[in-house]
Design an enzyme around this catalytic site. Structure first.
Site, PDB file in Angstrom:
ATOM      1  N   LYS A 135     124.779  -1.587  37.223  1.00 26.36           N
ATOM      2  CA  LYS A 135     123.588  -2.404  36.915  1.00 26.36           C
ATOM      3  C   LYS A 135     123.992  -3.744  36.310  1.00 26.36           C
ATOM      4  O   LYS A 135     123.434  -4.787  36.643  1.00 26.36           O
ATOM      5  CB  LYS A 135     122.683  -1.655  35.923  1.00 26.36           C
ATOM      6  CG  LYS A 135     121.880  -0.551  36.607  1.00 26.36           C
ATOM      7  CD  LYS A 135     120.966   0.150  35.628  1.00 26.36           C
ATOM      8  CE  LYS A 135     121.752   0.983  34.644  1.00 26.36           C
ATOM      9  NZ  LYS A 135     121.137   2.185  34.167  1.00 26.36           N
ATOM     10  N   ARG A 195     119.913  13.071  37.629  1.00 24.59           N
ATOM     11  CA  ARG A 195     120.766  13.537  36.514  1.00 24.59           C
ATOM     12  C   ARG A 195     119.912  14.012  35.347  1.00 24.59           C
ATOM     13  O   ARG A 195     120.244  14.981  34.672  1.00 24.59           O
ATOM     14  CB  ARG A 195     121.693  12.404  36.048  1.00 24.59           C
ATOM     15  CG  ARG A 195     122.868  12.169  36.986  1.00 24.59           C
ATOM     16  CD  ARG A 195     123.533  10.857  36.678  1.00 24.59           C
ATOM     17  NE  ARG A 195     124.101  10.819  35.352  1.00 24.59           N
ATOM     18  CZ  ARG A 195     124.254   9.711  34.632  1.00 24.59           C
ATOM     19  NH1 ARG A 195     123.878   8.547  35.112  1.00 24.59           N
ATOM     20  NH2 ARG A 195     124.784   9.778  33.432  1.00 24.59           N
ATOM     21  N   SER A 252     126.964   4.155  36.173  1.00 24.89           N
ATOM     22  CA  SER A 252     125.540   3.829  36.077  1.00 24.89           C
ATOM     23  C   SER A 252     125.346   2.510  35.325  1.00 24.89           C
ATOM     24  O   SER A 252     124.644   1.598  35.792  1.00 24.89           O
ATOM     25  CB  SER A 252     124.819   4.983  35.358  1.00 24.89           C
ATOM     26  OG  SER A 252     123.578   4.588  34.849  1.00 24.89           O
ATOM     27  N   ASP A 306     121.504   3.892  41.552  1.00 26.89           N
ATOM     28  CA  ASP A 306     121.402   4.349  40.160  1.00 26.89           C
ATOM     29  C   ASP A 306     120.011   4.903  39.873  1.00 26.89           C
ATOM     30  O   ASP A 306     119.863   5.891  39.154  1.00 26.89           O
ATOM     31  CB  ASP A 306     121.727   3.225  39.170  1.00 26.89           C
ATOM     32  CG  ASP A 306     121.685   3.733  37.734  1.00 26.89           C
ATOM     33  OD1 ASP A 306     122.484   4.635  37.404  1.00 26.89           O
ATOM     34  OD2 ASP A 306     120.828   3.283  36.960  1.00 26.89           O
ATOM     35  N   HIS A 354     124.045  -4.189  26.953  1.00 26.48           N
ATOM     36  CA  HIS A 354     123.501  -2.887  27.367  1.00 26.48           C
ATOM     37  C   HIS A 354     123.915  -1.828  26.361  1.00 26.48           C
ATOM     38  O   HIS A 354     125.071  -1.769  25.955  1.00 26.48           O
ATOM     39  CB  HIS A 354     124.047  -2.518  28.748  1.00 26.48           C
ATOM     40  CG  HIS A 354     123.333  -1.366  29.390  1.00 26.48           C
ATOM     41  ND1 HIS A 354     122.247  -1.538  30.216  1.00 26.48           N
ATOM     42  CD2 HIS A 354     123.540  -0.034  29.326  1.00 26.48           C
ATOM     43  CE1 HIS A 354     121.809  -0.362  30.626  1.00 26.48           C
ATOM     44  NE2 HIS A 354     122.582   0.576  30.101  1.00 26.48           N
TER      45      HIS A 354
HETATM   46  N1  URA Z   1     122.367   4.294  30.220  1.00 27.00           N
HETATM   47  C1  URA Z   1     122.483   4.085  31.559  1.00 27.00           C
HETATM   48  O1  URA Z   1     122.083   3.038  32.054  1.00 27.00           O
HETATM   49  N2  URA Z   1     123.027   5.048  32.310  1.00 27.00           N
HETATM   50  C2  URA Z   1     123.483   6.194  31.824  1.00 27.00           C
HETATM   51  O2  URA Z   1     123.983   7.005  32.572  1.00 27.00           O
HETATM   52  C3  URA Z   1     123.356   6.426  30.429  1.00 27.00           C
HETATM   53  C4  URA Z   1     122.799   5.453  29.644  1.00 27.00           C
END
Ligand code: URA
Length: 435
Positions: free
Chosen positions: A187, A168, A183, A161, A82
């Site tokens: 995930k 956000r 966040s 999220d 990620h």
């Molecule tokens: N990527 C994400 O999944 N969440 C964030 O808050 C910032 C970047």
């Protein structure tokens, strides 16, 4: 318990208890706590921060706000990656097939772009026919048969999220270490992989503008993942200029194809080799990072990584002809070239400006409902440290917008390049490895 009291508590710099964090997230997901109160809480967190226990509890509450994937029927050690977001960041498209071609099992759930940062799902969808909506058993079957799938998050995965990120994005509360950590990790934990490689971007085009913040974010995420039994590691990578040369969905897919065929930009390939070698160790395919790097170079050299990408596109319903003949991708109606106005060296290319410009050319979304023009974007001809002569091409702009709309954007792209008359060293893309 009343939400207003929790907001006041955080606003005044106090710690929230586990029960209080749970009350907020459960209530928000159920619709019992309104957006404006959740938003006020998020802003209080931006200013006051959270300690490690609070971040860990917030991550746990978000992870369990919906379904949690069980990947146990997929054979082997599953690895996921990620990025915290960037400009020109097509890493997953190149890295995923490279790792899978070396025997790593890549079960990847990706996101969409928003604002100035691009998203892997949008890039993949620029390939005609390709579906990112592969859920449940189909996702598992694909990973089992070819070793890789890149899919979109389902509606039921981490709904907290989904709601919080959208909020956000429109309330100025994205740039917060605890909120980004929760966040990302909620995930990654919910999507079930055994190994997690985090690419924490740092610089002008990233959410983390300096190394101290990037290191703090990476460290907290690595600690959360490892504490919960996932092998979690991170690279800190530079986003002080766009990654590679191409910015924009189809343009980036074309660059990813060229990279898989052995013609990738230096910074992108270095990121793929560094991150990929860590993923191969996590996937138990290599004993050391050096061995992993050698394996990755081999699958680029012998065409196996490219073949894996072709297989993935085919499995997900994409038209493989576009991958074999990238000239088939539609080119925007307007193609505008930008030239250097003086001799010198490229000192900086403002990645935030380039990302926003690509969005304004039609390549990104200003709101969640915007439709993306897949052909729009920018291809740089020069990167930081390059020597330029007056009249050299700096970039090519692709857009279907009207001249009155794209003209100011072209001016902004021109201004994003800073050329100085003294030597500038190229910047290394990998700044640090954590874990
Ligand atoms: N990527 C994400 O999944 N969440 C964030 O808050 C910032 C970047």
């Amino acid at each position: 318990m009343r939400m207003v009291d929790l907001i006041v508590k955080k606003r005044d710099g106090n710690e929230l208890s586990d029960e209080e964090i749970r009350f907020w997230i459960d209530g928000y997901v159920k619709g019992e706590i309104p957006d404006y109160q959740s938003s006020a809480m998020q802003m209080a967190i931006v200013f006051r921060g959270m300690n490690k226990r609070e971040v860990s509890t917030l991550t746990d509450c978000m992870e369990h706000s919906g379904e949690v994937l069980d990947l146990s029927s997929i054979k082997g050690w599953k690895v996921d990656k990620h990025s915290t977001g960037g400009v020109g960041d097509k890493t997953s498209l190149v890295l995923g097939p490279m790792v899978a071609a070396c025997g790593g099992v890549v079960a990847k759930l990706s996101g969409r772009g928003l604002g100035h940062t691009g998203g892997t799902l949008d890039k993949l969808e620029s390939i005609p026919g390709l579906s990112i909506a592969i859920e449940g058993q189909r996702f598992i079957d694909q990973v089992n048969s070819i070793g890789i799938a890149i899919a979109g998050q389902t509606k039921s995965l981490v709904p907290a999220d989904k709601k919080m990120y959208a909020l956000r994005d429109v309330t100025g509360t994205v740039e917060s270490i605890p909120l980004i950590a929760a966040s990302v990790m909620s995930k990654k934990l919910a999507s079930g992989s055994d190994g997690i490689l985090l690419d924490v971007t740092v610089g002008e085009g990233a959410f983390m503008k300096n190394m101290d913040d990037a290191r703090e974010l990476a460290t907290i995420m690595v600690e959360i993942g490892n504490r919960l039994g996932r092998d979690t590691r991170a690279v800190l990578s530079s986003m002080s200029e766009p990654l590679g040369f191409a910015v924009g969905n189809a343009l980036e897919v074309k660059e990813a194809i060229a990279s898989l065929q052995g013609h990738g930009p230096k910074d992108l390939m270095e990121l793929c080799y560094s991150a990929g070698s860590i993923m191969l160790v996590q996937a138990k395919q290599a004993k050391t990072y050096e061995e992993g790097r050698k394996m990755l170079k081999e699958v680029i050299g012998n065409g196996k990584a490219f073949e894996k990408f072709v297989q993935m596109v085919e499995k997900q319903g994409g038209d493989v002809e576009y991958i074999l003949h990238p000239e088939k991708f539609e080119v925007s109606k307007n193609v505008i070239e930008i030239f250097a106005e003086k001799d010198g060296y490229v000192q900086s290319i403002n990645a935030l400006e380039i990302g926003e410009s690509s969005m304004r050319l039609g390549g990104g979304r200003a709101t969640l409902d915007d439709v993306i023009d897949m052909s729009a974007g920018i291809v740089l001809s020069k990167k930081i440290g390059y020597k330029v002569k007056k009249g050299d091409k700096l970039a090519t702009v692709y857009t279907n917008k009207k001249e009155s709309e794209y003209k100011p954007v072209v001016e902004d792209i021109k201004r994003a390049f800073v050329i100085v008359d003294y030597f500038i060293e190229e910047e290394p893309v990998i700044k640090e490895v954590i874990g």
